[in-house]
Design a protein around this motif. Structure first.
Motif, PDB file in Angstrom:
ATOM      1  N   ILE A 240       0.810  -1.217   0.000  1.00 47.77           N
ATOM      2  CA  ILE A 240       0.000   0.000   0.000  1.00 47.77           C
ATOM      3  C   ILE A 240       0.846   1.272   0.000  1.00 47.77           C
ATOM      4  O   ILE A 240       0.356   2.340  -0.344  1.00 47.77           O
ATOM      5  CB  ILE A 240      -0.983   0.053   1.198  1.00 47.77           C
ATOM      6  N   GLY A 241       2.122   1.135   0.393  1.00 46.91           N
ATOM      7  CA  GLY A 241       3.003   2.308   0.452  1.00 46.91           C
ATOM      8  C   GLY A 241       3.193   2.969  -0.898  1.00 46.91           C
ATOM      9  O   GLY A 241       3.602   4.128  -0.971  1.00 46.91           O
ATOM     10  N   HIS A 242       2.889   2.233  -1.972  1.00 47.91           N
ATOM     11  CA  HIS A 242       3.104   2.809  -3.308  1.00 47.91           C
ATOM     12  C   HIS A 242       1.798   3.191  -3.995  1.00 47.91           C
ATOM     13  O   HIS A 242       1.677   3.173  -5.213  1.00 47.91           O
ATOM     14  CB  HIS A 242       3.988   1.873  -4.136  1.00 47.91           C
ATOM     15  N   THR A 243       0.824   3.547  -3.179  1.00 45.96           N
ATOM     16  CA  THR A 243      -0.410   4.129  -3.692  1.00 45.96           C
ATOM     17  C   THR A 243      -0.204   5.646  -3.703  1.00 45.96           C
ATOM     18  O   THR A 243       0.295   6.213  -2.726  1.00 45.96           O
ATOM     19  CB  THR A 243      -1.593   3.784  -2.772  1.00 45.96           C
ATOM     20  N   ILE A 251       9.524  12.434  -5.060  1.00 44.56           N
ATOM     21  CA  ILE A 251       9.783  11.162  -5.731  1.00 44.56           C
ATOM     22  C   ILE A 251       9.984  10.059  -4.678  1.00 44.56           C
ATOM     23  O   ILE A 251      10.555  10.302  -3.616  1.00 44.56           O
ATOM     24  CB  ILE A 251      10.988  11.291  -6.706  1.00 44.56           C
ATOM     25  N   CYS A 252       9.440   8.890  -4.997  1.00 48.77           N
ATOM     26  CA  CYS A 252       9.483   7.758  -4.065  1.00 48.77           C
ATOM     27  C   CYS A 252      10.612   6.804  -4.461  1.00 48.77           C
ATOM     28  O   CYS A 252      11.107   6.849  -5.584  1.00 48.77           O
ATOM     29  CB  CYS A 252       8.134   7.049  -4.122  1.00 48.77           C
ATOM     30  N   ARG A 253      10.969   5.899  -3.562  1.00 44.81           N
ATOM     31  CA  ARG A 253      12.008   4.898  -3.857  1.00 44.81           C
ATOM     32  C   ARG A 253      11.645   4.043  -5.073  1.00 44.81           C
ATOM     33  O   ARG A 253      12.499   3.492  -5.743  1.00 44.81           O
ATOM     34  CB  ARG A 253      12.187   3.961  -2.654  1.00 44.81           C
ATOM     35  N   CYS A 254      10.318   3.916  -5.343  1.00 46.52           N
ATOM     36  CA  CYS A 254       9.884   3.059  -6.452  1.00 46.52           C
ATOM     37  C   CYS A 254       9.972   3.791  -7.786  1.00 46.52           C
ATOM     38  O   CYS A 254       9.786   3.181  -8.835  1.00 46.52           O
ATOM     39  CB  CYS A 254       8.462   2.573  -6.218  1.00 46.52           C
ATOM     40  N   GLY A 255      10.227   5.104  -7.769  1.00 44.42           N
ATOM     41  CA  GLY A 255      10.354   5.859  -9.010  1.00 44.42           C
ATOM     42  C   GLY A 255       9.137   6.719  -9.314  1.00 44.42           C
ATOM     43  O   GLY A 255       9.220   7.623 -10.141  1.00 44.42           O
ATOM     44  N   GLY A 258       4.930  11.048  -5.178  1.00 46.68           N
ATOM     45  CA  GLY A 258       3.877  11.241  -4.183  1.00 46.68           C
ATOM     46  C   GLY A 258       3.235   9.982  -3.643  1.00 46.68           C
ATOM     47  O   GLY A 258       2.079   9.997  -3.226  1.00 46.68           O
ATOM     48  N   CYS A 259       3.983   8.866  -3.611  1.00 49.69           N
ATOM     49  CA  CYS A 259       3.450   7.634  -2.997  1.00 49.69           C
ATOM     50  C   CYS A 259       3.235   7.884  -1.499  1.00 49.69           C
ATOM     51  O   CYS A 259       3.912   8.714  -0.888  1.00 49.69           O
ATOM     52  CB  CYS A 259       4.452   6.493  -3.109  1.00 49.69           C
ATOM     53  N   LEU A 260       2.299   7.108  -0.918  1.00 45.10           N
ATOM     54  CA  LEU A 260       2.038   7.198   0.526  1.00 45.10           C
ATOM     55  C   LEU A 260       3.341   7.129   1.319  1.00 45.10           C
ATOM     56  O   LEU A 260       3.559   7.901   2.249  1.00 45.10           O
ATOM     57  CB  LEU A 260       1.093   6.064   0.945  1.00 45.10           C
TER      58      LEU A 260
HETATM   59 ZN    ZN Z   1       6.483   4.390  -4.326  1.00 42.45          ZN
END
Ligand code: ZN
Length: 412
Positions: A240-243, A251-255, A258-260
């Motif tokens: 859910i962290g990447h919603t 920017i998130c670690r996943c690329g 604004g991910c949670l």
């Molecule tokens: Zn993410």
């Protein structure tokens, strides 16, 4: 202590039921096992005697009459090792095959030190823990490890690129197999093992469906439906962290943006706190920032909030609200009995949990929350290693080529 050869221990379906009941719950009498299996006491007695003959079970001396004599797992079968690796922490525990933690060690650890250094440290700690009990490394029959990133299950392939630099592929599993030559190795995602731990000894034990949310350096969830962990088609269920919370967010670690996780996990809380300190909105945080040489942690923010700092309290509540908003969607889809919150940031006090609860209750379909409980994990400090040990035990035994965990899914 004598030790059997390593590798999986194969069981028939009936034997699997017996071993599962005893490893998950406690030693039982032959009469009770007959009831569980819906078979005659004579049949249960025969199965138990075979398992005793193979060195898997043993009679447990309870001082009671022979008729109610109980059988447990043969203690000479060995122990399991639970390894709960977080981004900034390492927990290692030895447990018996009945799921009891024998001994537990926790220390701060940076996962970016890489698999070689980290797993050598795991080995060192394991031997230190085992020594006082006279358990040699061969006595460790299974290792269950949780890692803070996506893992393909059951082969334990770590999809590490964005989350665990240097941890890609089967590297962890292969290195552990070299360090613990007699052990069956199982690697899973950290939120999943925490959900398993909650099912085993925590609040999740008395409900059929729940979500365990881990809030630390990242945010992830372990999802249990009808008492079974849901891993999904490619083992990424619960991420859910990447919603997305804010398309224009950082920017998130996943690329993605604004991910949670990038908005509400530990590092985001620390970043907001630094901004508040530099903008003069919080004298306590500004003071702390000076003392720490320019860096703050989520823990500094919860300590400042506990002292009544309004800016800190606001940051924690905002993080809780964003997590609650996303969990509302999860609650709408799954209609669970319970949401359990754990992980390092869950030590931020009651206000954090209250904000998550408000977020969920405000945003989800009202009828989905009629019976919903939202709580902190009461065993937060050891839920990870309990889950890892349970996973290790479940994958040590095999029923017709399936683990006890998978066998459970087909109607045990
Ligand atoms: Zn993410």
């Amino acid at each position: 202590m004598s030790h059997q050869q390593g590798g999986h221990i194969s069981l028939s379906p009936d034997e699997g039921q017996i071993v599962q009941a005893i490893t998950r719950e406690r030693p039982m009498s032959r009469t009770e096992l007959a009831r569980r299996l819906s078979c005659s006491r004579a049949k249960a007695g025969e199965l138990v005697n075979d398992l005793i003959g193979r060195g898997i079970l043993e009679d447990v001396d309870t001082g009671r009459k022979t008729r109610s004599r109980q059988v447990g797992i043969n203690h000479e079968l060995g122990v399991v090792l639970g390894v709960d690796l977080g981004t900034t922490s390492l927990d290692v525990a030895l447990a018996d095959l009945g799921g009891r933690i024998i001994t537990h060690h926790a220390e701060p650890w940076a996962v970016e030190r890489g698999p070689q250094t980290t797993l050598n440290r795991v080995h060192e700690v394991a031997l230190e823990l085992a020594r006082p009990f006279g358990i040699p490394v061969e006595g460790i029959r299974a290792v269950g490890m949780g890692v803070p990133g996506p893992v393909r299950f059951p082969d334990g392939f770590i999809i590490g690129e964005h989350f665990l630099p240097g941890w890609d592929g089967l590297i962890a599993r292969e290195h552990l197999a070299r360090l613990f030559p007699n052990a069956v190795i199982t690697v899973d995602n950290d939120a999943n093992v925490m959900a398993i731990g909650s099912m085993r000894q925590g609040r999740g034990g008395d409900v059929s469906s729940f979500v365990f949310v881990k809030v630390g350096t990242g945010i992830g969830a372990g999802v249990v439906v009808d008492r079974k962990l849901v891993r999904g088609a490619t083992s990424t269920a619960g991420h859910i962290g990447h919603t997305c919370v804010d398309f224009n967010g950082p920017i998130c670690r996943c690329g993605n943006h604004g991910c949670l996780e990038a908005m509400a996990a530990g590092p985001a809380i620390a970043r907001r706190a630094r901004e508040a300190a530099l903008a003069g909105r919080s004298p306590i945080l500004a003071d702390c920032l000076k003392r720490r040489g320019g860096a703050l942690t989520a823990q500094d923010v919860s300590e400042a909030a506990a002292q009544g700092d309004a800016a800190s309290l606001n940051i924690i509540q905002e993080s809780g609200r964003m997590i609650g908003d996303i969990l509302a969607g999860v609650v709408n889809v799954l209609n669970p009995d319970l949401v359990i919150v754990g992980g390092g940031v869950s030590k931020s006090g009651y206000q954090f949990l209250a904000a998550i609860r408000r977020g969920i209750l405000n945003r989800s379909y009202p009828y989905a929350t009629v019976r919903l409980r939202i709580e902190y994990s009461p065993i937060a400090d050891r839920v990870g290693v309990i889950g890892c040990s349970t996973l290790a035990t479940d994958w040590l035994f095999e029923v017709e080529g399936k683990s006890l965990e998978a066998a459970n899914a087909v109607g045990f």
